[in-house]
Scaffold this active site. Sequence first.
Site, PDB file in Angstrom:
ATOM      1  N   GLN A  63     -14.486   2.924   2.431  1.00 21.25           N
ATOM      2  CA  GLN A  63     -13.775   2.321   0.901  1.00 21.25           C
ATOM      3  C   GLN A  63     -13.260   3.685   0.529  1.00 21.25           C
ATOM      4  O   GLN A  63     -14.468   4.056  -0.472  1.00 21.25           O
ATOM      5  CB  GLN A  63     -14.864   1.654  -0.153  1.00 21.25           C
TER       6      GLN A  63
ATOM      7  N   ASP B  20       0.930  -0.931  -0.215  1.00 21.47           N
ATOM      8  CA  ASP B  20       0.162  -0.321  -0.098  1.00 21.47           C
ATOM      9  C   ASP B  20       0.703   1.303   0.151  1.00 21.47           C
ATOM     10  O   ASP B  20       1.665   1.802   0.567  1.00 21.47           O
ATOM     11  CB  ASP B  20      -0.628   0.266   1.062  1.00 21.47           C
ATOM     12  N   ILE B  21       0.173   2.443  -0.853  1.00 18.45           N
ATOM     13  CA  ILE B  21       1.646   2.831  -0.794  1.00 18.45           C
ATOM     14  C   ILE B  21       1.375   4.334  -0.028  1.00 18.45           C
ATOM     15  O   ILE B  21       2.246   5.153   0.346  1.00 18.45           O
ATOM     16  CB  ILE B  21       1.169   3.769  -2.555  1.00 18.45           C
TER      17      ILE B  21
ATOM     18  N   ASN C 100     -12.455  -2.737   3.214  1.00 15.96           N
ATOM     19  CA  ASN C 100     -13.899  -2.050   3.896  1.00 15.96           C
ATOM     20  C   ASN C 100     -14.709  -2.560   2.335  1.00 15.96           C
ATOM     21  O   ASN C 100     -14.554  -2.247   0.976  1.00 15.96           O
ATOM     22  CB  ASN C 100     -12.921  -0.410   3.264  1.00 15.96           C
TER      23      ASN C 100
ATOM     24  N   HIS D 131     -10.273  -4.815  -1.876  1.00 15.41           N
ATOM     25  CA  HIS D 131      -9.137  -5.799  -2.156  1.00 15.41           C
ATOM     26  C   HIS D 131      -9.245  -6.030  -0.470  1.00 15.41           C
ATOM     27  O   HIS D 131     -10.342  -5.143   0.087  1.00 15.41           O
ATOM     28  CB  HIS D 131      -8.705  -3.914  -2.716  1.00 15.41           C
ATOM     29  N   PHE D 132      -8.505  -6.188  -0.394  1.00 15.14           N
ATOM     30  CA  PHE D 132      -7.962  -6.551   1.072  1.00 15.14           C
ATOM     31  C   PHE D 132      -7.077  -5.896   1.477  1.00 15.14           C
ATOM     32  O   PHE D 132      -5.915  -6.441   0.700  1.00 15.14           O
ATOM     33  CB  PHE D 132      -7.865  -8.297   1.105  1.00 15.14           C
ATOM     34  N   HIS D 133      -6.980  -5.258   3.162  1.00 12.29           N
ATOM     35  CA  HIS D 133      -5.631  -5.278   3.037  1.00 12.29           C
ATOM     36  C   HIS D 133      -5.377  -5.767   4.940  1.00 12.29           C
ATOM     37  O   HIS D 133      -5.650  -6.553   4.924  1.00 12.29           O
ATOM     38  CB  HIS D 133      -6.177  -3.736   4.519  1.00 12.29           C
TER      39      HIS D 133
HETATM   40  P1  AMP Z   1      -9.286   1.992   1.137  1.00 15.25           P
HETATM   41  O1  AMP Z   1      -9.775   3.182   1.796  1.00 15.25           O
HETATM   42  O2  AMP Z   1     -10.169   0.142   2.052  1.00 15.25           O
HETATM   43  O3  AMP Z   1     -10.618   2.128  -0.257  1.00 15.25           O
HETATM   44  O4  AMP Z   1      -7.857   1.426   0.768  1.00 15.25           O
HETATM   45  C1  AMP Z   1      -7.325   1.832  -0.314  1.00 15.25           C
HETATM   46  C2  AMP Z   1      -5.866   1.955   0.009  1.00 15.25           C
HETATM   47  O5  AMP Z   1      -5.642   1.951  -1.908  1.00 15.25           O
HETATM   48  C3  AMP Z   1      -5.276   3.130   0.714  1.00 15.25           C
HETATM   49  O6  AMP Z   1      -4.750   2.135   1.720  1.00 15.25           O
HETATM   50  C4  AMP Z   1      -4.237   4.133  -0.229  1.00 15.25           C
HETATM   51  O7  AMP Z   1      -3.004   4.027   0.026  1.00 15.25           O
HETATM   52  C5  AMP Z   1      -4.528   2.341  -1.499  1.00 15.25           C
HETATM   53  N1  AMP Z   1      -3.448   2.874  -2.504  1.00 15.25           N
HETATM   54  C6  AMP Z   1      -3.897   4.395  -3.027  1.00 15.25           C
HETATM   55  N2  AMP Z   1      -3.498   4.140  -4.592  1.00 15.25           N
HETATM   56  C7  AMP Z   1      -2.136   3.436  -4.390  1.00 15.25           C
HETATM   57  C8  AMP Z   1      -1.426   2.694  -5.765  1.00 15.25           C
HETATM   58  N3  AMP Z   1      -1.286   3.594  -7.007  1.00 15.25           N
HETATM   59  N4  AMP Z   1      -0.253   1.893  -4.593  1.00 15.25           N
HETATM   60  C9  AMP Z   1      -0.684   1.469  -4.277  1.00 15.25           C
HETATM   61  N5  AMP Z   1      -1.797   1.410  -2.966  1.00 15.25           N
HETATM   62  C10 AMP Z   1      -2.665   2.576  -3.260  1.00 15.25           C
END
Ligand code: AMP
Length: 139
Positions: free
Chosen positions: A93, A30-31, A86, A99-101
């Site tokens: 979300q 995750d970025i 989420n 996606h899964f964290h």
């Molecule tokens: P959510 O709030 O569950 O939709 O989480 C989305 C996640 O995607 C967040 O933790 C962001 O930091 C991550 N994210 C968004 N863009 C990127 C990217 N280009 N590379 C890696 N992670 C990302």
Amino acid sequence: MTDCIFCKIVQGEIPCARIHEDDRVLSFLDIGPINPGHALVIPKKHYATIFEMDAEDLKACIVLCQQVARAVFKATGSAGLNLLQNNFRAAGQLVEHAHFHLIPRPAHDDFLTSWPAKSYPPGEMERMLEKVKAAFSAP
Ligand code: AMP
Ligand code: ZN
């Protein structure tokens, strides 16, 4: 989905810190990590939320979640790890590609510091159970 950031990562149009991929699934860091090592697992096919996901893609995701969780846990030497998923804006979300964290946790950090558990008024748990069971039987 042409305007989906995770589809662009799958297509290689946007770079990612790739951990692993196969035909169905991809995992990358995750970025914007909650803690260093925070990783994501996504299906390569676009689904907005977990609700639409094909069962085989879902199985592939959860198996990869376990594998990446083990790797992140080992690599970070963490004390704990959360698997978080989420769905919809109300649940936090932001990226509308399922996606899964995988969030490694030190013994103490500033994430999920409270778990505001409530209790049901008398009879409400039973009523809720009946509603959920009815929805489960007739989705
Ligand atoms: P959510 O709030 O569950 O939709 O989480 C989305 C996640 O995607 C967040 O933790 C962001 O930091 C991550 N994210 C968004 N863009 C990127 C990217 N280009 N590379 C890696 N992670 C990302
Ligand atoms: Zn997508």
